[in-house]
Motif scaffolding. Structure first.
Motif, PDB file in Angstrom:
ATOM      1  N   GLN A 154       0.833  -1.195   0.000  1.00 52.47           N
ATOM      2  CA  GLN A 154       0.000   0.000   0.000  1.00 52.47           C
ATOM      3  C   GLN A 154       0.875   1.255   0.000  1.00 52.47           C
ATOM      4  OE1 GLN A 154      -3.021  -0.440  -0.705  1.00 52.47           O
ATOM      5  NE2 GLN A 154      -3.098  -2.626  -0.329  1.00 52.47           N
ATOM      6  N   TYR A 155       1.642   1.389  -1.062  1.00 53.45           N
ATOM      7  CA  TYR A 155       2.636   2.457  -1.167  1.00 53.45           C
ATOM      8  C   TYR A 155       2.133   3.560  -2.102  1.00 53.45           C
ATOM      9  CZ  TYR A 155       7.198   4.640  -1.503  1.00 53.45           C
ATOM     10  OH  TYR A 155       8.234   5.533  -1.443  1.00 53.45           O
ATOM     11  N   PRO A 156       2.108   4.812  -1.622  1.00 51.89           N
ATOM     12  CA  PRO A 156       1.640   5.896  -2.489  1.00 51.89           C
ATOM     13  C   PRO A 156       2.684   6.294  -3.528  1.00 51.89           C
ATOM     14  CG  PRO A 156       2.128   6.732  -0.274  1.00 51.89           C
ATOM     15  CD  PRO A 156       2.383   5.251  -0.261  1.00 51.89           C
ATOM     16  N   ILE A 157       2.240   6.389  -4.780  1.00 49.19           N
ATOM     17  CA  ILE A 157       3.069   6.881  -5.880  1.00 49.19           C
ATOM     18  C   ILE A 157       2.230   7.916  -6.607  1.00 49.19           C
ATOM     19  CG2 ILE A 157       4.264   6.343  -8.033  1.00 49.19           C
ATOM     20  CD1 ILE A 157       4.662   3.493  -6.971  1.00 49.19           C
ATOM     21  N   GLY A 158       2.633   9.163  -6.525  1.00 48.66           N
ATOM     22  CA  GLY A 158       1.849  10.235  -7.130  1.00 48.66           C
ATOM     23  C   GLY A 158       0.436  10.211  -6.567  1.00 48.66           C
ATOM     24  N   PRO A 159      -0.572  10.270  -7.447  1.00 45.40           N
ATOM     25  CA  PRO A 159      -1.959  10.298  -6.957  1.00 45.40           C
ATOM     26  C   PRO A 159      -2.536   8.915  -6.655  1.00 45.40           C
ATOM     27  CG  PRO A 159      -1.929  10.562  -9.329  1.00 45.40           C
ATOM     28  CD  PRO A 159      -0.487  10.516  -8.879  1.00 45.40           C
ATOM     29  N   ASP A 196     -11.134   1.540 -17.556  1.00 43.65           N
ATOM     30  CA  ASP A 196     -10.594   2.839 -17.983  1.00 43.65           C
ATOM     31  C   ASP A 196      -9.701   3.441 -16.897  1.00 43.65           C
ATOM     32  OD1 ASP A 196     -11.914   2.651 -20.404  1.00 43.65           O
ATOM     33  OD2 ASP A 196     -13.581   3.951 -19.782  1.00 43.65           O
ATOM     34  N   TYR A 197     -10.170   3.385 -15.647  1.00 38.59           N
ATOM     35  CA  TYR A 197      -9.378   3.909 -14.527  1.00 38.59           C
ATOM     36  C   TYR A 197      -8.052   3.159 -14.420  1.00 38.59           C
ATOM     37  CZ  TYR A 197      -7.890   4.836  -9.749  1.00 38.59           C
ATOM     38  OH  TYR A 197      -7.147   5.178  -8.638  1.00 38.59           O
ATOM     39  N   ASP A 198      -8.105   1.823 -14.495  1.00 39.36           N
ATOM     40  CA  ASP A 198      -6.881   1.016 -14.415  1.00 39.36           C
ATOM     41  C   ASP A 198      -5.914   1.362 -15.543  1.00 39.36           C
ATOM     42  OD1 ASP A 198      -7.527  -0.324 -12.093  1.00 39.36           O
ATOM     43  OD2 ASP A 198      -8.251  -2.128 -13.103  1.00 39.36           O
ATOM     44  N   GLU A 199      -6.447   1.609 -16.742  1.00 35.99           N
ATOM     45  CA  GLU A 199      -5.583   1.958 -17.872  1.00 35.99           C
ATOM     46  C   GLU A 199      -4.904   3.306 -17.657  1.00 35.99           C
ATOM     47  OE1 GLU A 199      -8.073   1.602 -21.331  1.00 35.99           O
ATOM     48  OE2 GLU A 199      -7.933  -0.592 -21.321  1.00 35.99           O
ATOM     49  N   ARG A 200      -5.649   4.294 -17.163  1.00 36.59           N
ATOM     50  CA  ARG A 200      -5.053   5.611 -16.868  1.00 36.59           C
ATOM     51  C   ARG A 200      -4.010   5.487 -15.763  1.00 36.59           C
ATOM     52  NH1 ARG A 200     -10.362   7.017 -16.841  1.00 36.59           N
ATOM     53  NH2 ARG A 200     -10.343   7.468 -14.622  1.00 36.59           N
ATOM     54  N   ARG A 201      -4.327   4.719 -14.756  1.00 39.92           N
ATOM     55  CA  ARG A 201      -3.415   4.500 -13.622  1.00 39.92           C
ATOM     56  C   ARG A 201      -2.130   3.816 -14.095  1.00 39.92           C
ATOM     57  NH1 ARG A 201      -3.053   0.516  -9.456  1.00 39.92           N
ATOM     58  NH2 ARG A 201      -2.870   1.472  -7.400  1.00 39.92           N
ATOM     59  N   THR A 202      -2.301   2.778 -14.900  1.00 38.63           N
ATOM     60  CA  THR A 202      -1.150   2.047 -15.437  1.00 38.63           C
ATOM     61  C   THR A 202      -0.282   2.968 -16.289  1.00 38.63           C
ATOM     62  OG1 THR A 202      -2.282  -0.083 -15.352  1.00 38.63           O
ATOM     63  CG2 THR A 202      -0.473   0.108 -16.932  1.00 38.63           C
ATOM     64  N   ALA A 203      -0.900   3.773 -17.133  1.00 41.35           N
ATOM     65  CA  ALA A 203      -0.132   4.695 -17.988  1.00 41.35           C
ATOM     66  C   ALA A 203       0.680   5.665 -17.129  1.00 41.35           C
ATOM     67  CB  ALA A 203      -1.076   5.463 -18.913  1.00 41.35           C
ATOM     68  N   TYR A 204       0.073   6.179 -16.072  1.00 44.96           N
ATOM     69  CA  TYR A 204       0.806   7.096 -15.191  1.00 44.96           C
ATOM     70  C   TYR A 204       1.993   6.388 -14.534  1.00 44.96           C
ATOM     71  CZ  TYR A 204       2.188   9.943 -11.289  1.00 44.96           C
ATOM     72  OH  TYR A 204       2.949  10.651 -10.392  1.00 44.96           O
ATOM     73  N   ARG A 227       3.594   3.696 -15.399  1.00 48.30           N
ATOM     74  CA  ARG A 227       4.634   3.380 -16.384  1.00 48.30           C
ATOM     75  C   ARG A 227       5.426   4.624 -16.765  1.00 48.30           C
ATOM     76  NH1 ARG A 227       1.410  -0.956 -20.082  1.00 48.30           N
ATOM     77  NH2 ARG A 227       1.851  -2.741 -18.756  1.00 48.30           N
ATOM     78  N   SER A 228       4.747   5.772 -16.849  1.00 49.28           N
ATOM     79  CA  SER A 228       5.446   7.010 -17.193  1.00 49.28           C
ATOM     80  C   SER A 228       6.440   7.405 -16.098  1.00 49.28           C
ATOM     81  CB  SER A 228       4.452   8.151 -17.432  1.00 49.28           C
ATOM     82  OG  SER A 228       3.940   8.659 -16.209  1.00 49.28           O
ATOM     83  N   GLN A 229       6.246   6.857 -14.910  1.00 46.40           N
ATOM     84  CA  GLN A 229       7.153   7.116 -13.793  1.00 46.40           C
ATOM     85  C   GLN A 229       8.272   6.064 -13.722  1.00 46.40           C
ATOM     86  OE1 GLN A 229       6.736  10.040 -11.910  1.00 46.40           O
ATOM     87  NE2 GLN A 229       5.339  10.278 -13.642  1.00 46.40           N
TER      88      GLN A 229
END
Length: 123
Positions: free
Chosen positions: A43-48, A76-84, A86-88
């Protein structure tokens, strides 16, 4: 309204105390460097976002998914989350609750393969 870092940490602490049974089971195999000395946090926070499990040294995130990841808006939420994420610079490995319960050893083997960069793409 932006969530402060302190609130993100408090949220992560709450999530640690209310893990799903599948998350608890997987944590039993990951905690305390039990998986070939790899250190994981939960349960580690990464960005939002807050991820289920993270191996910082390998930049590998493990997400435990259940039935709540099957609706269009959840996908859709999971895809946006995954993209973020991965961008990190993180790789994401998704495992299903049922696999954690029924094929625990296989899940652990798959995590090892992902840690060793032997999976074509950790998803």
């Amino acid at each position: 309204m932006a969530i402060t870092q302190q609130k993100r940490l408090e949220q992560a602490r709450r999530l640690r105390h209310s893990q799903t049974p599948a998350e608890e089971r997987l944590w039993s195999g990951l905690r305390g460097r039990r998986l070939q000395s790899h250190k994981f946090t939960r349960q580690y926070p990464i960005g939002p976002f807050t991820v289920d499990f993270l191996c910082r040294e390998a930049r590998l995130i493990i997400e435990v998914d259940g039935a709540t990841h099957s609706e269009d808006h959840e996908i859709d939420y999971d895809e946006r989350r995954t993209a973020y994420l991965r961008s990190q610079g993180y790789r994401i490995l998704r495992v299903m609750n049922d696999d954690v319960y029924r094929r625990f050893d296989d899940v652990m083997d798959m995590i090892l393969l992902a840690l060793e960069h032997k999976l074509p793409e950790a998803r």
